[in-house]
Scaffold this motif. Structure first.
Motif, PDB file in Angstrom:
ATOM      1  N   GLY A 391      12.683  -1.583   5.665  1.00 12.65           N
ATOM      2  CA  GLY A 391      11.347  -1.457   5.084  1.00 12.65           C
ATOM      3  C   GLY A 391      10.486  -2.667   5.392  1.00 12.65           C
ATOM      4  N   ARG A 392       9.206  -2.450   5.556  1.00 11.65           N
ATOM      5  CA  ARG A 392       8.261  -3.550   5.754  1.00 11.65           C
ATOM      6  C   ARG A 392       7.156  -3.443   4.716  1.00 11.65           C
ATOM      7  NH1 ARG A 392       4.771  -2.000  11.236  1.00 11.65           N
ATOM      8  NH2 ARG A 392       3.721  -0.177  10.352  1.00 11.65           N
ATOM      9  N   ILE A 393       6.666  -4.589   4.287  1.00 10.82           N
ATOM     10  CA  ILE A 393       5.643  -4.643   3.255  1.00 10.82           C
ATOM     11  C   ILE A 393       4.322  -4.101   3.804  1.00 10.82           C
ATOM     12  CG2 ILE A 393       4.319  -6.158   1.737  1.00 10.82           C
ATOM     13  CD1 ILE A 393       7.188  -5.985   0.916  1.00 10.82           C
ATOM     14  N   ILE A 394       3.638  -3.300   3.001  1.00 10.61           N
ATOM     15  CA  ILE A 394       2.296  -2.840   3.354  1.00 10.61           C
ATOM     16  C   ILE A 394       1.293  -3.776   2.699  1.00 10.61           C
ATOM     17  CG2 ILE A 394       0.634  -0.945   3.210  1.00 10.61           C
ATOM     18  CD1 ILE A 394       3.031   0.954   2.995  1.00 10.61           C
ATOM     19  N   VAL A 462      -9.341  -7.348   9.408  1.00 13.30           N
ATOM     20  CA  VAL A 462      -9.354  -8.183  10.618  1.00 13.30           C
ATOM     21  C   VAL A 462      -8.350  -9.333  10.544  1.00 13.30           C
ATOM     22  CG1 VAL A 462     -11.745  -7.613  11.142  1.00 13.30           C
ATOM     23  CG2 VAL A 462     -11.249  -9.595   9.694  1.00 13.30           C
ATOM     24  N   LEU A 463      -7.608  -9.469   9.452  1.00 11.85           N
ATOM     25  CA  LEU A 463      -6.596 -10.517   9.346  1.00 11.85           C
ATOM     26  C   LEU A 463      -5.257 -10.073   9.907  1.00 11.85           C
ATOM     27  CD1 LEU A 463      -7.297 -11.863   5.722  1.00 11.85           C
ATOM     28  CD2 LEU A 463      -8.067 -12.828   7.891  1.00 11.85           C
ATOM     29  N   THR A 464      -4.799  -8.887   9.481  1.00 18.13           N
ATOM     30  CA  THR A 464      -3.470  -8.396   9.886  1.00 18.13           C
ATOM     31  C   THR A 464      -3.489  -6.923  10.286  1.00 18.13           C
ATOM     32  OG1 THR A 464      -2.929  -7.815   7.595  1.00 18.13           O
ATOM     33  CG2 THR A 464      -2.327 -10.040   8.337  1.00 18.13           C
ATOM     34  N   ARG A 465      -4.679  -6.342  10.390  1.00 19.13           N
ATOM     35  CA  ARG A 465      -4.829  -4.905  10.667  1.00 19.13           C
ATOM     36  C   ARG A 465      -4.264  -4.045   9.524  1.00 19.13           C
ATOM     37  NH1 ARG A 465      -3.015  -0.377  13.656  1.00 19.13           N
ATOM     38  NH2 ARG A 465      -4.648   0.558  14.914  1.00 19.13           N
ATOM     39  N   LEU A 509      -6.217 -11.629   2.121  1.00 22.35           N
ATOM     40  CA  LEU A 509      -5.012 -10.823   2.308  1.00 22.35           C
ATOM     41  C   LEU A 509      -4.381 -10.539   0.955  1.00 22.35           C
ATOM     42  CD1 LEU A 509      -3.098  -9.573   4.452  1.00 22.35           C
ATOM     43  CD2 LEU A 509      -1.744 -11.669   4.304  1.00 22.35           C
ATOM     44  N   LEU A 510      -4.085  -9.269   0.693  1.00 21.51           N
ATOM     45  CA  LEU A 510      -3.456  -8.850  -0.560  1.00 21.51           C
ATOM     46  C   LEU A 510      -2.044  -8.362  -0.292  1.00 21.51           C
ATOM     47  CD1 LEU A 510      -6.420  -6.736  -2.013  1.00 21.51           C
ATOM     48  CD2 LEU A 510      -5.953  -9.151  -2.424  1.00 21.51           C
ATOM     49  N   GLU A 511      -1.170  -8.543  -1.269  1.00 21.47           N
ATOM     50  CA  GLU A 511       0.197  -8.038  -1.153  1.00 21.47           C
ATOM     51  C   GLU A 511       0.583  -7.326  -2.450  1.00 21.47           C
ATOM     52  OE1 GLU A 511       3.258 -10.973  -0.776  1.00 21.47           O
ATOM     53  OE2 GLU A 511       2.261 -12.400  -2.101  1.00 21.47           O
ATOM     54  N   PRO A 512       1.545  -6.399  -2.392  1.00 25.58           N
ATOM     55  CA  PRO A 512       1.951  -5.668  -3.608  1.00 25.58           C
ATOM     56  C   PRO A 512       2.728  -6.564  -4.559  1.00 25.58           C
ATOM     57  CG  PRO A 512       3.337  -5.047  -1.751  1.00 25.58           C
ATOM     58  CD  PRO A 512       2.257  -5.919  -1.194  1.00 25.58           C
ATOM     59  N   TYR A 513       2.480  -6.359  -5.842  1.00 27.45           N
ATOM     60  CA  TYR A 513       3.179  -7.099  -6.907  1.00 27.45           C
ATOM     61  C   TYR A 513       3.984  -6.117  -7.750  1.00 27.45           C
ATOM     62  CZ  TYR A 513       1.120 -11.739  -6.326  1.00 27.45           C
ATOM     63  OH  TYR A 513       0.797 -12.988  -5.856  1.00 27.45           O
ATOM     64  N   ILE A 597       2.247 -12.221  11.756  1.00 33.72           N
ATOM     65  CA  ILE A 597       1.815 -10.937  12.321  1.00 33.72           C
ATOM     66  C   ILE A 597       1.076 -11.164  13.635  1.00 33.72           C
ATOM     67  CG2 ILE A 597       0.309  -8.940  11.925  1.00 33.72           C
ATOM     68  CD1 ILE A 597       1.054  -9.146   8.952  1.00 33.72           C
ATOM     69  N   GLY A 598       0.277 -12.214  13.701  1.00 31.14           N
ATOM     70  CA  GLY A 598      -0.387 -12.586  14.947  1.00 31.14           C
ATOM     71  C   GLY A 598      -1.373 -11.553  15.465  1.00 31.14           C
TER      72      GLY A 598
END
Length: 850
Positions: A391-394, A462-465, A509-513, A597-598
């Motif tokens: 799995g990869r984080i969305i 535009v940061l990580t698509r 950039l946001l990530e799930p918590y 991610i680049g």
């Protein structure tokens, strides 16, 4: 008869299916009650549902009770299928929330309650399994009021007690009770509809206890409102019948729909079916308030509005992990993608990403059970057994500041220009769209075309698509050509406008918590807290008994993956955790993730930020940072002056000459210089962004005396040996802590330093608090009503100009607060390490001396 659409919602294993069976049996809809464990429940007819003993798909049943026809919507209770449950909420008049008397309010119960609040669905609570529960009604009711809502009221209470409780719900009901000594049913049901009141009933569905009372209350609540005359309907589910015919499940919210009637953009309603379980009745017409399945409609998706009804906003619950679909060698990808498109139409939460460059397919899931169900369904449809990668984080992206974006698309014989305004919205609100153009400037059908095309796409940051969220996209200007503009032109110009705005904005950039609740023995508390700190979680420990602690908090999913297994290992099975999705929040390691991610947004040909202009019969690509000054609509006004159409879709030769000079050719050196300058600006902007995310460094005042202020109990329960000692004698643990701290500050800072140790006494009844001074050491016990955190925060504020302060606490909120006042902060773990290092130094000096 009156019509009522009611959904049955619950945490898994609360008895939801059993409750529905009881309702159907008592209303004489079925002759024999089925059971989940017997695999003969009326609505659990899917093979996977029967094998697993859970509800996977929402389904309908119809029953008549007194003067009311009740359309029951059975929703999944397992957390992996929360999105299926959420889609059903849009068509409910009333929600029945089942709660197991044994388990009480669980993690997913709170998630359901949050959804009911979000969608403003009136609710009745039914506490099931009272026949096997050891807790009293009073205990259960107290928990419901504490963890869900204070206006949860026992409708089985004696009449005088019930009236007194109802009178406290609102000022209107209090006034009515004061004047008449009673409260009318109309007032009660209005309070339920407004979610100011939540009745709770108790019983046992398995023994048919309390179910008739529940249905009586549902029937009394039902009413026939004033429906609009024009046809409106909400799509809440897509399914297939036994002949693989596509069915669109709707609730009619206005007017009527007749068989063979044409629905604009979606085809003809060939059949209208009223489903109850696997059986259905064909009807020629459905009216407002009714639920039906329509055969023959195309391009419908859950959440869509039919007729004059608008589509729903983005769902609250979404998957946070994406998995690569592993297919056997020589598998026909076109066959798999065709099947996936059909499955995604039935379940919009099943997001499928087809990466043409890497030839990989990624699918989003809420959990392992959903993955297993998906795997079996794909096998049934295609005969292919798929596997899954890691799995990869969305991640998601949003913006910090409002900005305008401009897009132009004008290759030969095409024309469209779109201006949008991008504005940040509150966290976890999704994307919102609006139109702010006068109709005399641009026809309404073109405006709708632009908005519909923007809504239909998943826009990338535009940061990580990563997908965009928490943003309002407003159409502020647009222009079309009388002859050459097509719908697809506006789609391309609109996407370019959004990307152009993002390139200029400060992106986040946001990530799930996940939020969690951990029950742990005190003996392993320090280990658990240390692990949570390492995973950058915020948390609050609370003592439940002499031997047990409860830790509630939240942290990034990225760092909490596999934490359940790690927790069991570090605690030797003495700690248990419950976790659930808590939406998205700002990423704590944003720059690291972005670098990993680049992603280069200017090289992404599928999501261009540049614009296309026409010159001498061909399209010329103009970079995003140069296109603004070439737009046809005046940017400073952001309105269209004159007619919506234009006779010439060309840029003047002089303008194009300027554009060519900027893009290359004879002015190549100038272009390099401009690129260098732009790169420098980007680096500075990046630097500013990085600095803004970190605490501002504070210049320490070494000319001031030192004050070390310590949260005493925070240290005791964080230091392993002291936490063990505290189990035997808390007083001995306090004494040992004071001794260690006095030795440390005397050796480390000398006689001019001051030590203040604060112990929490705010929960002790009638505690006046106390202060004791021992030389340069001050021992403080806070009074009732004042926590150690609050005392420390106030002291730091009051003494910040007189002392160089170091605050020792692991509470992240207090750390940030004291830091804002100019104090240094260290965690409990860091202070323990410093004391150990100091003790080692003392031991070394003693050995050298003797």
């Amino acid at each position: 008869m009156k019509h009522l659409t009611a959904g049955i919602l619950a945490h898994v294993d609360s008895g939801k299916t059993t409750c529905i069976e009881s309702m159907l049996f008592l209303s004489h809809t079925i002759r024999k009650q089925g059971r989940v464990d017997h695999q003969d429940a009326f609505l659990d007819y899917d093979d996977q549902e029967r094998k697993r003993g859970i509800t996977i798909y929402s389904k309908e049943a119809i029953l008549n009770w007194k003067d009311t026809r009740i359309n029951l919507i059975d929703t999944p209770g397992h957390v992996d299928f929360s999105a299926e449950m959420e889609r059903s909420l849009s068509v409910l008049d009333l929600a029945i929330l089942l709660i197991s008397a044994q388990d009480g309010v669980q993690a997913h119960t709170r998630t359901i309650w949050d959804c009911l609040n979000h969608y403003e669905i009136p609710s009745i609570l039914f506490v099931n399994k009272m026949d096997i529960c050891y807790r009293s009604k009073e205990e259960i009711l107290a928990q419901l009021q504490e963890e869900l809502d204070g206006s949860v009221i026992d409708f089985e209470a004696p009449k005088d007690v019930l009236l007194e409780q109802l009178a406290l719900v609102s000022d209107e009901m209090l006034e009515e009770y004061t004047n008449t000594s009673s409260i009318s049913k109309e007032s009660i049901f209005k309070a339920i509809k407004d979610r100011k009141l939540h009745p709770v009933l108790f019983g046992s569905a398995l023994k048919n206890e309390g179910i008739e009372v529940l249905m009586d209350l549902m029937s009394e609540y039902a009413s026939d409102p004033e429906w609009p005359e024009d046809f409106k309907a909400r799509v809440f589910r897509i399914s297939e019948d036994e002949q693989k015919a596509r069915l669109t499940h709707i609730k009619v919210l206005g007017g009527t729909l007749k068989a063979r009637e044409l629905i604009e953009n979606h085809g003809k309603a060939d059949q209208i079916r009223l489903y109850s379980g696997t059986g259905y009745q064909l009807v020629q017409e459905v009216s407002a308030g009714m639920v039906a399945a329509i055969k023959g409609l195309e391009n419908t998706v859950p959440g869509m509005g039919l007729g004059s009804l608008e589509d729903l906003e983005a769902p609250v619950l979404e998957a946070s992990l994406s998995y690569e679909l592993l297919l056997p060698t020589m598998t026909d990808r076109s066959l798999i993608m065709a099947a996936l498109r059909l499955m995604a139409a039935e379940d919009p939460a099943l997001k499928v990403e087809n990466d043409d460059d890497s030839r990989k397919i990624f699918v989003r899931f809420m959990g392992e059970v959903q993955m297993e169900v998906f795997q079996k369904k794909l096998l049934d449809k295609t005969g292919v057994m798929a596997g899954f990668g890691n799995g990869r984080i969305i991640y998601r992206e949003t913006i910090k500041n409002a900005v305008n974006g401009y897009g132009h698309f004008e290759p030969l014989r095409h024309y469209a220009e779109v201006h949008v305004r991008l504005e940040p919205q509150k966290r976890n609100s999704g994307l919102a769209f609006s139109m702010n153009i006068p109709r005399d400037m641009l026809p309404l059908h073109w405006q709708r075309t632009i908005i519909n095309s923007l809504q239909a796409r998943e826009h990338k940051g535009v940061l990580t698509r990563s997908p965009l969220t928490d943003m309002k996209i407003s159409l502020i200007a647009a222009k079309a050509h009388q002859k050459h503009t097509e719908s697809s032109d506006f789609d391309k110009a609109g996407r370019r406008a959004i990307r152009q705005g993002l390139m200029k904005a400060e992106n986040i950039l946001l990530e799930p918590y996940y939020r969690f609740s951990i029950q742990t023995e005190v003996s392993v508390l320090s280990k658990v807290l240390f692990e949570l700190e390492q995973r950058k979680c915020t948390f609050i420990p609370e003592q439940k008994s002499e031997s047990m602690m409860e830790i509630t908090g939240r942290g990034p999913l990225r760092l909490l993956l596999n934490f359940q297994k790690d927790l069991a290992a570090i605690s030797s099975g003495k700690a248990q955790i419950r976790m659930e999705n808590d939406g998205y929040d700002e990423c704590q390691d944003a720059q690291m993730i972005i670098d990993q991610i680049g992603y280069d947004p200017e090289s992404d040909l599928a999501n261009p930020a540049s614009s296309v202009f026409c010159s001498h019969g061909s399209g010329v690509n103009i970079p995003w940072d140069e296109a603004e000054e070439m737009m046809h609509i005046p940017i400073e006004q952001n309105v269209i002056s004159g007619s919506w159409s234009m006779n010439s879709g060309k840029v003047s030769d002089q303008e194009m000459k300027s554009a060519f000079e900027k893009a290359g050719g004879s002015n190549r050196n100038l272009k390099k210089a401009a690129a260098k300058e732009f790169s420098s600006k980007k680096q500075k902007q990046k630097k500013r962004t990085e600095l803004s995310k970190d605490p501002v460094s504070i210049r320490e005042r070494f000319d001031l005396p030192l004050l070390l202020i310590v949260d005493g109990y925070n240290m005791i329960y964080a230091w392993s040996d002291l936490s063990i000692l505290a189990k035997t004698s808390l007083a001995a643990a306090r004494k040992e802590l004071i001794s260690r701290l006095e030795n440390y500050i005397s050796f480390r800072y000398g006689k001019d330093a001051t030590l203040m140790i604060v112990f929490d006494g705010y929960k002790r009844a009638d505690n006046p608090g106390s202060n004791e001074n021992h030389g340069n050491t001050r021992i403080v016990f806070t009074p009732t009503g004042q926590s150690a955190d609050a005392f420390i925060e106030k002291k730091v504020h009051d003494l910040r100009k007189s002392f160089r302060i170091i605050a020792a606490t692991s509470d992240a909120l207090i750390q940030n607060s004291v830091f804002a006042f100019g104090a240094s902060r260290i965690s409990a773990r860091e202070l323990e390490n410093r004391i150990q290092a100091s003790d080692n130094q003392v031991s070394t000096l003693i050995k050298r001396t003797f």
